[in-house]
Design an enzyme around this catalytic site. Structure first.
Site, PDB file in Angstrom:
ATOM      1  N   LYS A   1       8.721 -17.988  -9.381  1.00 34.46           N
ATOM      2  CA  LYS A   1       8.106 -16.881 -10.116  1.00 34.46           C
ATOM      3  C   LYS A   1       7.016 -17.378 -11.073  1.00 34.46           C
ATOM      4  CE  LYS A   1       9.096 -13.039 -13.123  1.00 34.46           C
ATOM      5  NZ  LYS A   1       9.835 -12.703 -14.313  1.00 34.46           N
TER       6      LYS A   1
ATOM      7  N   LYS B   1     -11.754  -3.246  18.039  1.00 32.48           N
ATOM      8  CA  LYS B   1     -10.368  -3.706  18.232  1.00 32.48           C
ATOM      9  C   LYS B   1      -9.968  -3.703  19.697  1.00 32.48           C
ATOM     10  CE  LYS B   1      -8.900  -2.806  13.627  1.00 32.48           C
ATOM     11  NZ  LYS B   1      -7.787  -3.221  12.781  1.00 32.48           N
TER      12      LYS B   1
ATOM     13  N   ASN C   1       0.854  -1.189   0.000  1.00 31.36           N
ATOM     14  CA  ASN C   1       0.000   0.000   0.000  1.00 31.36           C
ATOM     15  C   ASN C   1       0.890   1.239   0.000  1.00 31.36           C
ATOM     16  OD1 ASN C   1       0.497   0.862   2.843  1.00 31.36           O
ATOM     17  ND2 ASN C   1      -0.390  -1.144   3.256  1.00 31.36           N
TER      18      ASN C   1
ATOM     19  N   ASP D   1      -4.691  -6.065   5.098  1.00 27.68           N
ATOM     20  CA  ASP D   1      -5.756  -6.871   5.703  1.00 27.68           C
ATOM     21  C   ASP D   1      -5.726  -8.306   5.199  1.00 27.68           C
ATOM     22  OD1 ASP D   1      -6.866  -4.933   7.349  1.00 27.68           O
ATOM     23  OD2 ASP D   1      -7.932  -4.009   5.681  1.00 27.68           O
TER      24      ASP D   1
ATOM     25  N   LYS E   1     -14.356   1.174  15.066  1.00 31.00           N
ATOM     26  CA  LYS E   1     -13.100   0.409  15.064  1.00 31.00           C
ATOM     27  C   LYS E   1     -12.480   0.359  16.452  1.00 31.00           C
ATOM     28  CE  LYS E   1     -10.917   0.566  11.271  1.00 31.00           C
ATOM     29  NZ  LYS E   1     -10.270   1.164  10.110  1.00 31.00           N
TER      30      LYS E   1
ATOM     31  N   PHE F   1      -4.493   3.338  14.701  1.00 26.40           N
ATOM     32  CA  PHE F   1      -4.713   4.346  13.666  1.00 26.40           C
ATOM     33  C   PHE F   1      -5.820   3.863  12.750  1.00 26.40           C
ATOM     34  CE2 PHE F   1      -1.388   7.692  13.708  1.00 26.40           C
ATOM     35  CZ  PHE F   1      -0.802   7.315  14.908  1.00 26.40           C
TER      36      PHE F   1
HETATM   37  O1  C5P Z   1      -8.724  -2.270  10.205  1.00 24.87           O
HETATM   38  P1  C5P Z   1      -7.807  -1.176   9.851  1.00 24.87           P
HETATM   39  O2  C5P Z   1      -6.661  -1.605   8.976  1.00 24.87           O
HETATM   40  O3  C5P Z   1      -8.444   0.049   9.255  1.00 24.87           O
HETATM   41  O4  C5P Z   1      -7.216  -0.713  11.269  1.00 24.87           O
HETATM   42  C1  C5P Z   1      -6.175   0.173  11.350  1.00 24.87           C
HETATM   43  C2  C5P Z   1      -5.447  -0.038  12.626  1.00 24.87           C
HETATM   44  O5  C5P Z   1      -5.319  -1.423  12.901  1.00 24.87           O
HETATM   45  C3  C5P Z   1      -4.026   0.481  12.590  1.00 24.87           C
HETATM   46  O6  C5P Z   1      -3.649   0.865  13.884  1.00 24.87           O
HETATM   47  C4  C5P Z   1      -3.244  -0.730  12.112  1.00 24.87           C
HETATM   48  O7  C5P Z   1      -1.883  -0.638  12.508  1.00 24.87           O
HETATM   49  C5  C5P Z   1      -3.986  -1.855  12.784  1.00 24.87           C
HETATM   50  N1  C5P Z   1      -4.021  -3.114  12.056  1.00 24.87           N
HETATM   51  C6  C5P Z   1      -3.392  -4.215  12.592  1.00 24.87           C
HETATM   52  N2  C5P Z   1      -3.456  -5.429  11.961  1.00 24.87           N
HETATM   53  C7  C5P Z   1      -4.145  -5.580  10.825  1.00 24.87           C
HETATM   54  C8  C5P Z   1      -4.818  -4.476  10.276  1.00 24.87           C
HETATM   55  C9  C5P Z   1      -4.722  -3.262  10.904  1.00 24.87           C
HETATM   56  O8  C5P Z   1      -2.764  -4.067  13.619  1.00 24.87           O
HETATM   57  N3  C5P Z   1      -4.180  -6.763  10.244  1.00 24.87           N
END
Ligand code: C5P
Length: 399
Positions: free
Chosen positions: A286, A342, A208, A276, A338, A324
């Protein structure tokens, strides 16, 4: 500030010991006083005369030097310093420290000291990666020892990989940070940063646009308030800050492992843009076009949620967990949901629609969402966001 500070510098027996000589010079130039302690193995690499001349101080070598015991004593020697620094920390010295051995002057001083200890490991790649060394590293970190490096590089033994000691200028920056008296002095803070790369095959990956700028600025701001920062970073485009422990990873799963290994910490700030999903059917060689015009079908698997794992950790949940949220629409609503989902304490939300220029840019407009509600900050430099956030974290940990 190192001026006027007293550093007890323990020099272990590795080829990187020659860099300790340069470190003595840098410390002296910065106005610190240096008391060198040379291990028996260290004396095979640098001479006491070189060290004494540069440090302007007698070099201590022997635990059972009676005059020395009468003059000062090893207990006093270990306590008179502001900081004890081990350069290089060999696998053997780390094992001794982790095991609590005290069979020579260096290990006895390390056991007897009541001052912060910093080590700069240096060893062969295999020795660094050996489970015994990694176990010792985890023990030392849990004991509050500050670890700087090692980094990837070519080594005197001809191999390449992690194990190379960080450069003296970098150790100097870490010493400077460790001696900073700030509201976060004595606190250990974990920061994740950058994107993750999820392999498709050995040469291709999914990534990303995260540059790692905000996470890097945060790590630097926390360091400047005196925190001991463990910085776990994906492949970012901005270089990591100096004076922090840098752990480089590529994938989300590697990041999770590094984060779990870094616990316990007082606070965790998860600024990484973790993918994600990863490619479930990543190829081991490859991928090739097969001439039919058919594109390969990629299957995805969900990555572990690092933030949720840390927030819901059964035994080592940090006192403060900050997540974040990069969103492109209804930012505050999504981020508020969120935070609850979380289980973190705060969410720093920002709008990453391309027209905002936030992702990859140098400014950020954030909204801090906590149990008290949402607070929007105006657009400001990412460095300034970092300073304000670091101050707020310091306040929360003190309160
Ligand atoms: O779900 P999302 O990616 O929007 O959430 C963002 C937050 O979750 C950020 O703090 C990111 O570092 C954390 N994150 C994580 N593990 C993932 C996805 C996001 O720790 N697999």
């Amino acid at each position: 500030m190192i001026a006027g500070k007293r550093i007890l510098l323990i020099i272990g027996g590795g080829i990187a010991a020659f860099k300790a000589v340069d470190l003595v010079r840098l410390l002296k130039a910065g106005g610190a006083s240096v008391v060198p302690v040379l291990t028996r193995a260290g004396a095979q690499f640098v001479t006491p005369l070189t060290l004494a001349a540069l440090a302007g101080h007698k070099v201590h070598q022997d635990l059972f030097d009676l005059t020395e015991e009468a003059e000062m004593g090893h207990i006093q020697l270990s306590r008179a310093a502001d900081l004890v620094v081990v350069v290089p920390a060999t696998a053997d010295l780390m094992a001794k420290m982790a095991g609590g051995h005290a069979d020579d002057l260096a290990s006895t001083l390390l056991m007897a000291t009541d001052k912060p200890v910093m080590i700069a490991p240096a060893m062969n790649v295999r020795m660094w990666e050996h489970p015994a060394t990694q176990r010792n590293l985890a023990t030392l970190q849990a004991d509050g020892v500050r670890v700087i490096g090692p980094v990837d590089g070519s080594m005197a033994c001809g191999e390449y990989g992690p194990g190379r000691m960080v450069e003296p200028a970098e150790i100097l920056a870490a010493i400077d940070a460790a001696l900073t008296e700030g509201p976060l002095a004595g606190r250990r803070v974990l920061v994740t940063s950058g994107p993750t790369h999820e392999p498709i095959d050995p040469v291709r990956y999914i990534a990303n646009r995260s540059s790692g700028a905000q996470g890097t600025a945060l790590a630097a701001a926390l360091r400047d308030l005196g925190a001991q920062v463990v910085f776990v970073t994906g492949p970012a485009t901005v270089p990591p800050p100096t004076g922090v422990q840098v752990i480089k990873v590529e994938t989300a799963r590697q990041m999770l492992d590094a984060v779990q290994a870094a616990l316990p910490v007082d606070a965790a700030v998860m600024a990484a843009a973790v993918a994600d999903w990863r490619v479930a059917n990543a190829a081991s060689s490859k991928m090739k076009k097969d001439g039919t015009g058919r594109a390969p079908g990629l299957e995805f698997a969900e990555n572990p949620d690092i933030l949720a794992t840390v927030s819901k950790h059964p035994t080592a949940r940090p006192g403060l967990v900050v997540g974040f949220a990069a969103e492109t629409d209804t930012v505050v609503d999504h981020a508020t949901a969120k935070r609850l989902r979380k289980g973190c304490d705060w969410i720093v939300a920002n709008d990453v629609r391309p027209d905002t220029g936030i992702m990859g840019g140098s400014s950020n407009a954030v909204t801090i969402i906590s149990g008290q509600g949402a607070e929007s900050w105006p657009m400001m430099a990412k460095d300034e966001v970092a300073r304000r956030l670091a101050a707020r974290i310091a306040g929360a940990l003190q309160g």
